[in-house]
Design an enzyme around this catalytic site. Structure first.
Site, PDB file in Angstrom:
ATOM      1  N   HIS A   6       0.826  -1.206   0.000  1.00 13.02           N
ATOM      2  CA  HIS A   6       0.000   0.000   0.000  1.00 13.02           C
ATOM      3  C   HIS A   6       0.865   1.264   0.000  1.00 13.02           C
ATOM      4  O   HIS A   6       1.591   1.512   0.966  1.00 13.02           O
ATOM      5  CB  HIS A   6      -0.878  -0.045   1.254  1.00 13.02           C
ATOM      6  CG  HIS A   6      -1.832   1.081   1.388  1.00 13.02           C
ATOM      7  ND1 HIS A   6      -1.847   1.923   2.477  1.00 13.02           N
ATOM      8  CD2 HIS A   6      -2.823   1.508   0.571  1.00 13.02           C
ATOM      9  CE1 HIS A   6      -2.811   2.806   2.341  1.00 13.02           C
ATOM     10  NE2 HIS A   6      -3.416   2.588   1.195  1.00 13.02           N
ATOM     11  N   HIS A  48      -0.557  10.791  -2.151  1.00 14.96           N
ATOM     12  CA  HIS A  48      -1.872  10.403  -1.632  1.00 14.96           C
ATOM     13  C   HIS A  48      -2.800  11.575  -1.345  1.00 14.96           C
ATOM     14  O   HIS A  48      -3.929  11.632  -1.833  1.00 14.96           O
ATOM     15  CB  HIS A  48      -1.716   9.570  -0.354  1.00 14.96           C
ATOM     16  CG  HIS A  48      -3.036   9.184   0.239  1.00 14.96           C
ATOM     17  ND1 HIS A  48      -3.705   9.978   1.154  1.00 14.96           N
ATOM     18  CD2 HIS A  48      -3.833   8.121   0.022  1.00 14.96           C
ATOM     19  CE1 HIS A  48      -4.843   9.404   1.467  1.00 14.96           C
ATOM     20  NE2 HIS A  48      -4.945   8.276   0.798  1.00 14.96           N
TER      21      HIS A  48
HETATM   22  O1  G3P Z   1      -6.584   1.499  -2.622  1.00 15.78           O
HETATM   23  C1  G3P Z   1      -6.739   1.192  -1.292  1.00 15.78           C
HETATM   24  C2  G3P Z   1      -6.522   2.376  -0.415  1.00 15.78           C
HETATM   25  O2  G3P Z   1      -5.329   2.985  -0.776  1.00 15.78           O
HETATM   26  C3  G3P Z   1      -7.635   3.365  -0.472  1.00 15.78           C
HETATM   27  O3  G3P Z   1      -7.552   4.329   0.525  1.00 15.78           O
HETATM   28  O4  G3P Z   1      -7.021   6.512   1.463  1.00 15.78           O
HETATM   29  O5  G3P Z   1      -5.313   4.734   1.526  1.00 15.78           O
HETATM   30  O6  G3P Z   1      -5.895   5.822  -0.617  1.00 15.78           O
HETATM   31  P1  G3P Z   1      -6.395   5.383   0.723  1.00 15.78           P
HETATM   32 CA    CA Z   2      -4.761   4.632  -2.237  1.00 21.06          CA
END
Ligand code: G3P
Ligand code: CA
Length: 241
Positions: A6, A48
């Site tokens: 992630h 992000h």
């Molecule tokens: O794609 C999964 C996750 O990354 C979605 O939430 O806020 O971490 O981008 P976020």
């Molecule tokens: Ca994400």
């Protein structure tokens, strides 16, 4: 079950940087999740938040910076003293790095707050230029964004992100002719999983950061976990299942 890093190996390295992507690759992940946005001068960058405040030494919105200005910032702000300076990567830089690697990339279109009109076409152009169309999953919390891109490139794989408790999520995903559902992992009750599976929907869930949750999701038959500690996920999958 597949192991997606992630924002790269973000549990240990500055998220969404080439360093975090390289470290995830060295762990031996199946894939990398990252977030794309557009600069003021229309360049695709990997970050992000809509603002640079949390992860860099700058302030303000990504969309108010030119690429040159953004590249002056340090994306290791949360790791000061622990790593060298890391730049906000361009999506092109990432494509160049990943093109010869055996990795799936989950590209999240960050179109939930600002729509960044045209971003879908720009992502598609780069994927085509680098021949990456068969190695990606495009996801977004903005399902209009997914439909826009799917209309241009129906052959790609798409996922609908969700943090809410949809009734009949599988039927909804199926109705949009999308292959994957990307929910927050806490909402994956046995009933929800059963309904999704009855529609043959691929389930890729976030953000899975504990051994217990990895095991629970494995037992539920989830297709992929997306987490900040891909080393832990790999170890659990190798030793405990
Ligand atoms: O794609 C999964 C996750 O990354 C979605 O939430 O806020 O971490 O981008 P976020
Ligand atoms: Ca994400």
């Amino acid at each position: 079950m597949k192991n997606f890093a992630h924002r790269g190996f973000s549990g240990k390295y500055p998220e969404n940087t080439m360093l975090a992507f390289q470290k995830a690759y060295e762990v031996g992940v199946d894939g990398i999740e990252l977030d794309v946005q557009l600069t003021k001068d229309g360049e695709l960058v990997i970050i992000h938040d809509e603002s640079v405040d949390r992860t860099t030494d700058g302030t303000g919105y990504v969309r108010d910076y030119t690429l040159t200005e953004l590249r002056n910032l340090d994306a290791s702000y949360l790791y000061i003293g622990k790593t060298e300076k890391n730049l906000i990567p361009t999506f092109r830089e990432y494509c160049e790095w990943v093109k010869d690697k055996d990795l799936i990339t989950n590209i999240e279109l960050k179109t939930g707050v600002f729509e960044y009109l045209g971003i879908e076409k720009q992502v598609l152009d780069l994927l085509q230029e680098y021949h990456l169309e068969e190695k990606v999953i495009i996801s977004s919390f903005n399902h209009f964004s997914i439909l826009r891109m799917k209309e241009m490139a129906p052959q790609l794989k798409y996922g609908l992100l969700s943090e809410t408790w949809f009734i009949d999520a599988g039927a909804y995903v199926k109705s949009l002719d999308v292959a994957c559902y990307h929910p927050i992992f806490r909402n994956l009750t046995p009933e929800v999983v059963k309904e999704l599976k009855s529609h043959n929907i691929e389930i890729n869930t976030f953000t899975v950061n504990t051994r217990e949750d990895v095991l629970d999701l494995y037992e539920k038959g989830i297709d992929s976990v997306i987490g900040n500690f891909p080393d832990m996920v790999r170890e659990v999958l190798e030793r405990e299942v």
